[in-house]
Design an enzyme around this catalytic site. Structure first.
Site, mmCIF file in Angstrom:
data_model
loop_
_atom_site.group_PDB
_atom_site.id
_atom_site.type_symbol
_atom_site.label_atom_id
_atom_site.label_comp_id
_atom_site.label_asym_id
_atom_site.label_seq_id
_atom_site.Cartn_x
_atom_site.Cartn_y
_atom_site.Cartn_z
ATOM 1 N N HIS A 306 0.854 -1.187 0.000
ATOM 2 C CA HIS A 306 0.000 0.000 0.000
ATOM 3 C C HIS A 306 0.884 1.228 0.000
ATOM 4 O O HIS A 306 1.926 1.239 0.644
ATOM 5 C CB HIS A 306 -0.904 0.008 1.241
ATOM 6 N N ASP A 363 -7.947 -5.374 -0.002
ATOM 7 C CA ASP A 363 -8.438 -6.264 -1.052
ATOM 8 C C ASP A 363 -8.091 -7.727 -0.818
ATOM 9 O O ASP A 363 -8.578 -8.597 -1.532
ATOM 10 C CB ASP A 363 -7.858 -5.836 -2.410
HETATM 11 N N1 ACO Z 1 4.098 -7.768 -4.766
HETATM 12 C C1 ACO Z 1 5.433 -7.756 -4.985
HETATM 13 N N2 ACO Z 1 6.188 -6.647 -4.885
HETATM 14 C C2 ACO Z 1 5.578 -5.500 -4.542
HETATM 15 C C3 ACO Z 1 4.199 -5.435 -4.292
HETATM 16 C C4 ACO Z 1 3.442 -6.624 -4.398
HETATM 17 N N3 ACO Z 1 2.119 -6.614 -4.170
HETATM 18 N N4 ACO Z 1 3.861 -4.173 -3.970
HETATM 19 C C5 ACO Z 1 4.996 -3.453 -4.017
HETATM 20 N N5 ACO Z 1 6.056 -4.261 -4.361
HETATM 21 C C6 ACO Z 1 7.470 -3.868 -4.455
HETATM 22 C C7 ACO Z 1 7.754 -3.117 -5.737
HETATM 23 O O1 ACO Z 1 8.138 -3.990 -6.780
HETATM 24 C C8 ACO Z 1 8.862 -2.196 -5.300
HETATM 25 O O2 ACO Z 1 10.040 -2.960 -5.227
HETATM 26 P P1 ACO Z 1 11.487 -2.268 -5.551
HETATM 27 O O3 ACO Z 1 11.686 -1.265 -4.466
HETATM 28 O O4 ACO Z 1 12.451 -3.408 -5.518
HETATM 29 O O5 ACO Z 1 11.342 -1.646 -6.902
HETATM 30 C C9 ACO Z 1 8.484 -1.823 -3.861
HETATM 31 O O6 ACO Z 1 7.704 -2.944 -3.388
HETATM 32 C C10 ACO Z 1 7.649 -0.547 -3.756
HETATM 33 O O7 ACO Z 1 6.520 -0.688 -4.592
HETATM 34 P P2 ACO Z 1 5.830 0.494 -5.397
HETATM 35 O O8 ACO Z 1 5.092 -0.058 -6.571
HETATM 36 O O9 ACO Z 1 6.823 1.576 -5.651
HETATM 37 O O10 ACO Z 1 4.828 1.014 -4.301
HETATM 38 P P3 ACO Z 1 3.602 1.957 -4.580
HETATM 39 O O11 ACO Z 1 3.352 2.689 -3.321
HETATM 40 O O12 ACO Z 1 3.810 2.775 -5.816
HETATM 41 O O13 ACO Z 1 2.404 0.962 -4.930
HETATM 42 C C11 ACO Z 1 0.624 -0.550 -4.698
HETATM 43 C C12 ACO Z 1 1.436 0.568 -4.023
HETATM 44 C C13 ACO Z 1 0.119 -0.081 -6.078
HETATM 45 C C14 ACO Z 1 -0.609 -0.821 -3.834
HETATM 46 C C15 ACO Z 1 1.518 -1.813 -4.813
HETATM 47 O O14 ACO Z 1 1.911 -2.249 -3.526
HETATM 48 C C16 ACO Z 1 0.803 -2.943 -5.575
HETATM 49 O O15 ACO Z 1 0.855 -2.976 -6.796
HETATM 50 N N6 ACO Z 1 0.130 -3.879 -4.855
HETATM 51 C C17 ACO Z 1 -0.614 -4.920 -5.500
HETATM 52 C C18 ACO Z 1 -1.930 -4.370 -6.021
HETATM 53 C C19 ACO Z 1 -2.905 -4.098 -4.906
HETATM 54 O O16 ACO Z 1 -3.112 -4.902 -4.007
HETATM 55 N N7 ACO Z 1 -3.577 -2.939 -5.005
HETATM 56 C C20 ACO Z 1 -4.589 -2.527 -4.028
HETATM 57 C C21 ACO Z 1 -4.073 -1.384 -3.173
HETATM 58 S S1 ACO Z 1 -5.223 -0.928 -1.957
HETATM 59 C C22 ACO Z 1 -6.421 -0.102 -2.810
HETATM 60 O O17 ACO Z 1 -6.198 0.607 -3.710
HETATM 61 C C23 ACO Z 1 -7.728 -0.342 -2.421
#
Ligand code: ACO
Length: 429
Positions: A306, A363
């Site tokens: 998140h 979620d």
């Molecule tokens: N699985 C694996 N790796 C992940 C995940 C995940 N679910 N989420 C983040 N990471 C990793 C990224 O690859 C990144 O790694 P790095 O530093 O080596 O490049 C690091 O964690 C940071 O991730 P970002 O994408 O920069 O974080 P951001 O804050 O932009 O994204 C998000 C947040 C979109 C929720 C992300 O965690 C994600 O895609 N999660 C899965 C989708 C999801 O569950 N979305 C629902 C969110 S809650 C809502 O909107 C209701």
């Protein structure tokens, strides 16, 4: 003297005020920065940018705290219903008995759609994504209620809010019935908000669907836990669209579109797909987690991570409990819940997830609850939208009421071609 930050650029010093919120959050106020220095700030994804001051929802992502109008989310586990929480978010205080009765009566009175509006559903193919229908129909509502465009008057705004909160449920149910080729079921004025929705989804002509109390409670809580989450992608979209003075219906229709994406509300569908894949035997939970860690795979552990929470999302904890309780009550033994638990266990011990502070989000467990209720996967994000609507309305209204509401118009750093001449078609290489 109030605190300030100083930006030093070459020989120039710029003092910038620091403002503090009621929970001690601090921000450098850069409103005058460009006028004074010619500089802008660059923050793709807005991770460090406050777009507004808001009194609706407080989140402390490091401590896993979420409060609606100051009330911790955990306190909504037992007592209130969704309509009460909607009122709280939009109007800022818990409704008195009279306010509640009047608002609930408005919702009941407004549940029907204009008969002409029903014809719109026929124009969509059966396979149309329900989120597309939802967004289109919320926009279409504005054609049927143009009198509610001018909403400076609080009483008119209350009417518009009631219409929207009530009708989104009818639209959602009809979208589902259309996709199944089933006749529309009219709302039943004797039923409360959640049972009425389930009735429109699942009843048959002359066969009323019986709503198990545990099912109603679970869905009620799912809606409450989705009701607001401050400046998330869809809410920021609603505020962005609303900042152009677009009407409430148009602004919320845009919110539905933003919510649809798999990185936002669409993640609840992706979680179920992931769990089903693992259950189908193509991959083990361990293999899935391995893939999610592999940058080249493009796979993510859906329902994890998140932007704001760097600790447990309190909603995920509550939903995990609801999922356990509901399945036990319904006598269902859903293997997907076991798989979700296993994934969570693996991820929470894995340094990749620990180091990046990735925890289950809202979620991760909500889909298991919706599936137990009998709601098909393609309706999951629609349920999220029904839950989030009061938050969108609250933010739209707060922005309208605010003194400093300006059209939202970010700047950019241009990195394209410098000036060059137009070349006639025959002369191009
Ligand atoms: N699985 C694996 N790796 C992940 C995940 C995940 N679910 N989420 C983040 N990471 C990793 C990224 O690859 C990144 O790694 P790095 O530093 O080596 O490049 C690091 O964690 C940071 O991730 P970002 O994408 O920069 O974080 P951001 O804050 O932009 O994204 C998000 C947040 C979109 C929720 C992300 O965690 C994600 O895609 N999660 C899965 C989708 C999801 O569950 N979305 C629902 C969110 S809650 C809502 O909107 C209701």
């Amino acid at each position: 003297m109030s605190e300030k930050a100083t930006l030093v650029v070459g020989d120039a010093h710029y003092d910038l005020p620091i403002i503090e919120g009621s929970e001690g959050e601090r921000a450098v106020d850069i409103r005058q920065l460009r006028a004074r220095s010619g500089l802008i700030t660059l923050d793709p994804g807005y991770g460090n940018t406050g777009s507004c001051e808001s009194a609706i929802t407080f989140i402390d992502g490091d401590r896993g705290i979420l409060r609606y109008r100051g009330i911790p989310i955990e306190q909504f586990a037992e007592a209130p219903n969704f309509v009460e929480v909607a009122w709280l978010l939009i109007f800022g205080h818990l409704p008195t008995r009279e306010e509640y009765r009047a608002f609930a009566a408005d919702l009941t009175a407004q549940a029907d759609l204009d008969e002409n509006m029903k014809h719109h559903f026929e124009g969509f193919p059966r396979s149309a994504p329900p989120m597309a229908i939802l967004s289109a129909m919320i926009n279409a509502l504005s054609c049927f209620h143009p009198e509610l465009f001018e909403l400076e008057d609080p009483e008119r705004f209350r009417m518009a809010a009631a219409r929207l909160i009530s009708k989104i449920r009818t639209i959602a149910a009809y979208a589902y019935r259309h996709s199944r080729g089933l006749p529309f079921i009219y709302p039943d004025p004797r039923l409360r908000y959640v049972p009425n929705f389930l009735h429109m989804l699942f009843s048959q002509p002359y066969v009323q669907w019986h709503c198990d109390e545990a099912v109603c409670e679970a869905l009620n809580l799912v809606l409450i836990l989705h009701a607001d989450h401050e400046q998330n992608c869809s809410t920021s979209t609603v505020r962005m669209v609303g900042s152009s003075q677009a009407n409430l219906f148009a602004s919320c229709a845009a919110g539905v579109c933003a919510l649809w994406g798999p990185l936002h509300g669409g993640a609840n569908v992706e979680v179920l797909t992931m769990l089903e894949q693992i259950h189908g035997g193509n991959l083990t939970a361990e293999e899935y987690v391995r893939l999610a860690k592999d940058r080249d795979s493009k796979v993510r552990l859906m329902g994890f991570g998140h932007r704001v929470y760097k600790n447990f999302d309190p909603r995920a904890r509550m939903l995990a409990e609801v999922a356990e309780r509901l399945l036990a009550r319904l006598g269902q033994d859903d293997p997907l819940l076991q798989i979700a638990r296993r994934l969570e266990e693996i991820a929470l011990r894995d340094p990749y997830f620990v180091d990046r502070q990735l925890y289950p989000n809202v979620d991760f467990y909500s889909g298991i609850i919706l599936r137990a209720i009998g709601i098909p996967t393609n309706m999951f994000t629609v349920i999220f939208a029904i839950g989030r609507l009061p938050g969108w309305i609250a933010h739209w209204w707060e922005q309208r009421q605010g003194d400093g509401s300006r059209i939202a118009r970010p700047r950019q750093i241009y990195v394209g071609d410098r000036e060059r001449p137009y070349v006639a078609m025959d002369e191009r290489l």
